[in-house]
Design a protein around this motif. Structure first.
Motif, PDB file in Angstrom:
ATOM      1  N   THR A   8      34.580  36.300  28.961  1.00 32.95           N
ATOM      2  CA  THR A   8      33.603  37.000  29.788  1.00 32.95           C
ATOM      3  C   THR A   8      33.520  36.356  31.171  1.00 32.95           C
ATOM      4  O   THR A   8      33.466  35.132  31.295  1.00 32.95           O
ATOM      5  CB  THR A   8      32.209  36.934  29.131  1.00 32.95           C
ATOM      6  OG1 THR A   8      32.274  37.568  27.860  1.00 32.95           O
ATOM      7  CG2 THR A   8      31.164  37.616  29.984  1.00 32.95           C
ATOM      8  N   ARG A   9      33.498  37.201  32.193  1.00 32.91           N
ATOM      9  CA  ARG A   9      33.306  36.721  33.569  1.00 32.91           C
ATOM     10  C   ARG A   9      32.340  37.689  34.262  1.00 32.91           C
ATOM     11  O   ARG A   9      32.653  38.872  34.421  1.00 32.91           O
ATOM     12  CB  ARG A   9      34.626  36.618  34.330  1.00 32.91           C
ATOM     13  CG  ARG A   9      35.492  35.452  33.837  1.00 32.91           C
ATOM     14  CD  ARG A   9      36.841  35.398  34.551  1.00 32.91           C
ATOM     15  NE  ARG A   9      36.734  35.163  35.975  1.00 32.91           N
ATOM     16  CZ  ARG A   9      36.590  33.963  36.553  1.00 32.91           C
ATOM     17  NH1 ARG A   9      36.501  32.867  35.790  1.00 32.91           N
ATOM     18  NH2 ARG A   9      36.524  33.849  37.871  1.00 32.91           N
ATOM     19  N   THR A  10      31.176  37.182  34.622  1.00 31.87           N
ATOM     20  CA  THR A  10      30.160  37.992  35.289  1.00 31.87           C
ATOM     21  C   THR A  10      29.915  37.440  36.679  1.00 31.87           C
ATOM     22  O   THR A  10      30.366  36.349  37.023  1.00 31.87           O
ATOM     23  CB  THR A  10      28.836  37.991  34.504  1.00 31.87           C
ATOM     24  OG1 THR A  10      28.280  36.659  34.521  1.00 31.87           O
ATOM     25  CG2 THR A  10      29.055  38.419  33.052  1.00 31.87           C
ATOM     26  N   ASP A 163      28.175  53.307  30.352  1.00 26.46           N
ATOM     27  CA  ASP A 163      27.289  52.282  30.892  1.00 26.46           C
ATOM     28  C   ASP A 163      26.520  51.624  29.752  1.00 26.46           C
ATOM     29  O   ASP A 163      25.999  52.308  28.869  1.00 26.46           O
ATOM     30  CB  ASP A 163      26.314  52.922  31.878  1.00 26.46           C
ATOM     31  CG  ASP A 163      25.648  51.916  32.776  1.00 26.46           C
ATOM     32  OD1 ASP A 163      26.102  51.758  33.915  1.00 26.46           O
ATOM     33  OD2 ASP A 163      24.664  51.286  32.336  1.00 26.46           O
ATOM     34  N   LYS A 164      26.447  50.288  29.759  1.00 23.13           N
ATOM     35  CA  LYS A 164      25.808  49.557  28.657  1.00 23.13           C
ATOM     36  C   LYS A 164      24.294  49.731  28.641  1.00 23.13           C
ATOM     37  O   LYS A 164      23.644  49.378  27.659  1.00 23.13           O
ATOM     38  CB  LYS A 164      26.155  48.070  28.733  1.00 23.13           C
ATOM     39  CG  LYS A 164      27.632  47.764  28.533  1.00 23.13           C
ATOM     40  CD  LYS A 164      28.103  48.152  27.138  1.00 23.13           C
ATOM     41  CE  LYS A 164      27.583  47.228  26.064  1.00 23.13           C
ATOM     42  NZ  LYS A 164      28.120  47.547  24.733  1.00 23.13           N
ATOM     43  N   VAL A 165      23.733  50.292  29.716  1.00 22.95           N
ATOM     44  CA  VAL A 165      22.306  50.585  29.740  1.00 22.95           C
ATOM     45  C   VAL A 165      22.069  52.094  29.675  1.00 22.95           C
ATOM     46  O   VAL A 165      21.286  52.573  28.868  1.00 22.95           O
ATOM     47  CB  VAL A 165      21.632  50.002  31.009  1.00 22.95           C
ATOM     48  CG1 VAL A 165      20.155  50.408  31.075  1.00 22.95           C
ATOM     49  CG2 VAL A 165      21.763  48.481  31.036  1.00 22.95           C
ATOM     50  N   ILE A 203      36.432  39.791  37.178  1.00 22.86           N
ATOM     51  CA  ILE A 203      35.117  40.118  36.617  1.00 22.86           C
ATOM     52  C   ILE A 203      35.289  41.104  35.466  1.00 22.86           C
ATOM     53  O   ILE A 203      35.928  42.149  35.611  1.00 22.86           O
ATOM     54  CB  ILE A 203      34.196  40.703  37.697  1.00 22.86           C
ATOM     55  CG1 ILE A 203      34.035  39.713  38.861  1.00 22.86           C
ATOM     56  CG2 ILE A 203      32.852  41.076  37.102  1.00 22.86           C
ATOM     57  CD1 ILE A 203      33.483  38.364  38.478  1.00 22.86           C
ATOM     58  N   THR A 204      34.702  40.780  34.328  1.00 20.33           N
ATOM     59  CA  THR A 204      34.824  41.647  33.146  1.00 20.33           C
ATOM     60  C   THR A 204      33.610  42.547  32.969  1.00 20.33           C
ATOM     61  O   THR A 204      33.723  43.638  32.400  1.00 20.33           O
ATOM     62  CB  THR A 204      34.990  40.799  31.874  1.00 20.33           C
ATOM     63  OG1 THR A 204      33.811  39.986  31.677  1.00 20.33           O
ATOM     64  CG2 THR A 204      36.212  39.905  31.971  1.00 20.33           C
ATOM     65  N   HIS A 205      32.423  42.084  33.427  1.00 24.74           N
ATOM     66  CA  HIS A 205      31.189  42.839  33.251  1.00 24.74           C
ATOM     67  C   HIS A 205      30.388  42.792  34.551  1.00 24.74           C
ATOM     68  O   HIS A 205      30.115  41.699  35.065  1.00 24.74           O
ATOM     69  CB  HIS A 205      30.333  42.265  32.117  1.00 24.74           C
ATOM     70  CG  HIS A 205      30.971  42.346  30.764  1.00 24.74           C
ATOM     71  ND1 HIS A 205      32.002  41.504  30.381  1.00 24.74           N
ATOM     72  CD2 HIS A 205      30.718  43.170  29.707  1.00 24.74           C
ATOM     73  CE1 HIS A 205      32.365  41.812  29.142  1.00 24.74           C
ATOM     74  NE2 HIS A 205      31.606  42.811  28.713  1.00 24.74           N
ATOM     75  N   LYS A 228      44.269  48.979  38.622  1.00 25.38           N
ATOM     76  CA  LYS A 228      43.486  48.063  37.805  1.00 25.38           C
ATOM     77  C   LYS A 228      42.429  48.813  37.001  1.00 25.38           C
ATOM     78  O   LYS A 228      41.899  49.833  37.445  1.00 25.38           O
ATOM     79  CB  LYS A 228      42.785  47.013  38.689  1.00 25.38           C
ATOM     80  CG  LYS A 228      43.730  46.191  39.556  1.00 25.38           C
ATOM     81  CD  LYS A 228      44.626  45.293  38.714  1.00 25.38           C
ATOM     82  CE  LYS A 228      45.501  44.413  39.605  1.00 25.38           C
ATOM     83  NZ  LYS A 228      46.397  43.535  38.813  1.00 25.38           N
ATOM     84  N   GLU A 229      42.114  48.271  35.826  1.00 23.66           N
ATOM     85  CA  GLU A 229      41.034  48.824  35.024  1.00 23.66           C
ATOM     86  C   GLU A 229      39.704  48.277  35.537  1.00 23.66           C
ATOM     87  O   GLU A 229      39.579  47.080  35.812  1.00 23.66           O
ATOM     88  CB  GLU A 229      41.199  48.457  33.545  1.00 23.66           C
ATOM     89  CG  GLU A 229      42.243  49.285  32.824  1.00 23.66           C
ATOM     90  CD  GLU A 229      41.882  50.765  32.802  1.00 23.66           C
ATOM     91  OE1 GLU A 229      40.725  51.088  32.436  1.00 23.66           O
ATOM     92  OE2 GLU A 229      42.743  51.579  33.159  1.00 23.66           O
ATOM     93  N   PRO A 230      38.698  49.142  35.677  1.00 28.98           N
ATOM     94  CA  PRO A 230      37.392  48.641  36.125  1.00 28.98           C
ATOM     95  C   PRO A 230      36.720  47.812  35.035  1.00 28.98           C
ATOM     96  O   PRO A 230      37.073  47.913  33.856  1.00 28.98           O
ATOM     97  CB  PRO A 230      36.610  49.929  36.396  1.00 28.98           C
ATOM     98  CG  PRO A 230      37.262  50.960  35.531  1.00 28.98           C
ATOM     99  CD  PRO A 230      38.717  50.588  35.457  1.00 28.98           C
ATOM    100  N   PRO A 231      35.752  46.989  35.417  1.00 30.41           N
ATOM    101  CA  PRO A 231      34.999  46.211  34.421  1.00 30.41           C
ATOM    102  C   PRO A 231      34.041  47.108  33.647  1.00 30.41           C
ATOM    103  O   PRO A 231      33.922  48.311  33.916  1.00 30.41           O
ATOM    104  CB  PRO A 231      34.235  45.201  35.278  1.00 30.41           C
ATOM    105  CG  PRO A 231      34.103  45.865  36.610  1.00 30.41           C
ATOM    106  CD  PRO A 231      35.318  46.711  36.789  1.00 30.41           C
ATOM    107  N   ILE A 232      33.361  46.523  32.687  1.00 28.95           N
ATOM    108  CA  ILE A 232      32.280  47.209  31.983  1.00 28.95           C
ATOM    109  C   ILE A 232      31.031  47.133  32.866  1.00 28.95           C
ATOM    110  O   ILE A 232      30.734  46.084  33.438  1.00 28.95           O
ATOM    111  CB  ILE A 232      32.017  46.541  30.615  1.00 28.95           C
ATOM    112  CG1 ILE A 232      33.209  46.802  29.683  1.00 28.95           C
ATOM    113  CG2 ILE A 232      30.733  47.041  29.995  1.00 28.95           C
ATOM    114  CD1 ILE A 232      33.139  46.030  28.387  1.00 28.95           C
TER     115      ILE A 232
END
Length: 465
Positions: A8-10, A163-165, A203-205, A228-232
């Protein structure tokens, strides 16, 4: 598909255009907590491309506020203005790949276009005048005009992310115009720089405020153009002030460091902020370690959270009560220094005796100061309790205290003897002693207070009654 990551990288990426308030810092707390909870990395990035408004003083307050709250970063701070060469290199790659084109439309032309669109009840947006296409003849390039560079947004289809929210979000590409990604002077713009940073910093999230939701589809399309794939993404709902307005400097929000200066504990503030948009069952009070053990993105709230200073004080009071006395003594030292108090070995014991009565370190420091400074008793309470009738009993108690062993048990015995000799009830003796010693009649147990006081000072206060 949801991408998988080995680590994880925030990041927290504030703009240094003013002080950082609680609504801002919550956007640092959650990515920090997620990185710590998952054994990942937390990156601090300063988005300082707004040269007119960015200041070093604002940067200092961001870093100072994060340090006070213990939101330590593993990398950074990185400054976007120091990465301009990198952005321009990536921009050149996009130009070479045909994803970018020059646009010579002036601001006056753009304003006129928007007015026409609004008059026709259309969404104001750039109309693609300068976008090259097969078989299309572009206008003549005006003399002496430096173009902006626009990103060729995909035509047709949708941009979608889970979206996680907020859950699944889908936005039609036809709703998005061609974004300006470089100004006439060649300076790259925010949405482009953010994507390059997130790629380079792996950045992963991205956990940020929901005022960025409208930026997300544009950024995702730039990610795709760069292969590139976007982060979460997790877009946090707004924090409202006590009047129900969005928390902001304009609406009276205070700098995070103001709460430090008002005597709040960093762990209490982390506890309170954590609950402004996240929950673990019905748990209201928890330690930093518990928060990190429990934290995940699945329990982020979808509704706006409202700041409540009374609730914050209550949370702070619970942390004060629970804190180890010696640790609390260290936290109160700066506030004692402001009062001119030089504490000694009694400090931890005094903290332990009074912490249940306090909701901030400022209040605790005021109680502690009575043990070290000469004070003037409350006039009304002195007139009420220190009467001529009780003064002989005060003198008798002073005589007994002058020669007894200076500990709680012996002091309690001296008080009891005085009560027996004078026929007074405990309140009739204890209240005036408290007023003389602590300035007020409302204190913890009298024998405990006196045992932590200096004998000579008590003698002086009682005999000068």
């Amino acid at each position: 598909m949801t991408p998988t990551f080995s680590r994880t990288r925030t990041r927290f990426a504030p703009s240094p255009t003013g002080f950082i308030h609680l609504g801002n810092i919550r956007s640092a707390l959650y990515p920090w907590a997620f990185a710590r909870a998952t054994g990942g990395d937390f990156i601090l990035r300063i988005e300082d491309t707004d040269l007119d408004r960015s200041t070093q003083a604002s940067v200092d307050v961001i870093i100072e506020g994060m340090a006070w709250l213990g939101l330590d970063h593993d990398e950074g701070p990185f400054y976007q203005m120091q990465r301009m060469d990198r952005y321009k290199a990536v921009l050149a790659d996009l130009i070479a790949a045909g994803h970018v084109y020059p646009c010579y439309m002036s601001m006056a032309e753009l304003d006129a276009l928007r007015e026409r669109q609004m008059a026709n009840k259309e969404k104001p947006r750039y109309d693609g005048t300068w976008r090259p296409a097969d078989g299309k003849t572009l206008p003549a390039i005006p003399e002496g005009v430096k173009p902006v560079l626009r990103f060729k947004n995909p035509i047709g289809g949708v941009v979608a992310w889970d979206d996680k929210v907020k859950g699944r979000i889908e936005i039609s590409n036809d709703e998005l115009d061609d974004l300006v990604i470089a100004r006439p002077d060649g300076t790259p713009t925010y949405n482009f720089c953010v994507v390059v940073d997130d790629i380079d910093m792996q950045i992963t999230h991205v956990i940020r405020g929901d005022d960025h939701v409208n930026n997300t589809p544009r950024q995702i399309n730039i990610f795709k153009a760069l292969g590139k794939e976007p982060p979460i993404y997790a877009h946090l709902p707004t924090v409202l002030n006590e009047q129900g307005e969005k928390m902001s400097k304009r609406n009276g929000a205070k700098a995070v460091t103001a709460y430090r200066d008002e005597g709040y504990l960093p762990d209490a503030m982390v506890n309170y902020l954590a609950r402004l948009g996240w929950s673990h069952g019905d748990d209201e009070i928890f330690s930093r370690a518990q928060f990190l053990e429990w934290f995940n993105l699945d329990h982020l709230g979808r509704s706006a959270a409202q700041f409540d200073e009374a609730k914050l004080k209550w949370v702070n009071a619970q942390h004060l009560k629970a804190m180890d006395d010696a640790a609390l003594a260290q936290h109160v030292l700066p506030f004692l220094s402001q009062l001119g108090v030089v504490p000694d070995a009694r400090l931890a014991g005094i903290c332990g005796l009074f912490k249940d009565r306090c909701d901030t370190l400022v209040v605790l420091a005021k109680w502690i100061s009575a043990f070290y400074l000469d004070l003037v008793p409350n006039a009304e309470e002195k007139a009420q309790h220190v009467t001529d009738a009780v003064k002989p009993a005060l003198a008798a108690l002073a005589d007994k205290l002058a020669s007894c062993v200076w500990d709680k048990a012996s002091i309690a015995a001296a008080i009891k003897e005085t009560l027996t000799e004078t026929g007074l009830k405990m309140p009739h003796l204890a209240m005036p002693v408290r007023v003389l010693v602590m300035g007020t009649a409302q204190t913890p147990s009298l024998d405990a207070v006196l045992a932590l006081s200096e004998r000579e000072k008590i003698m002086r206060q009682l005999k000068n009654a």
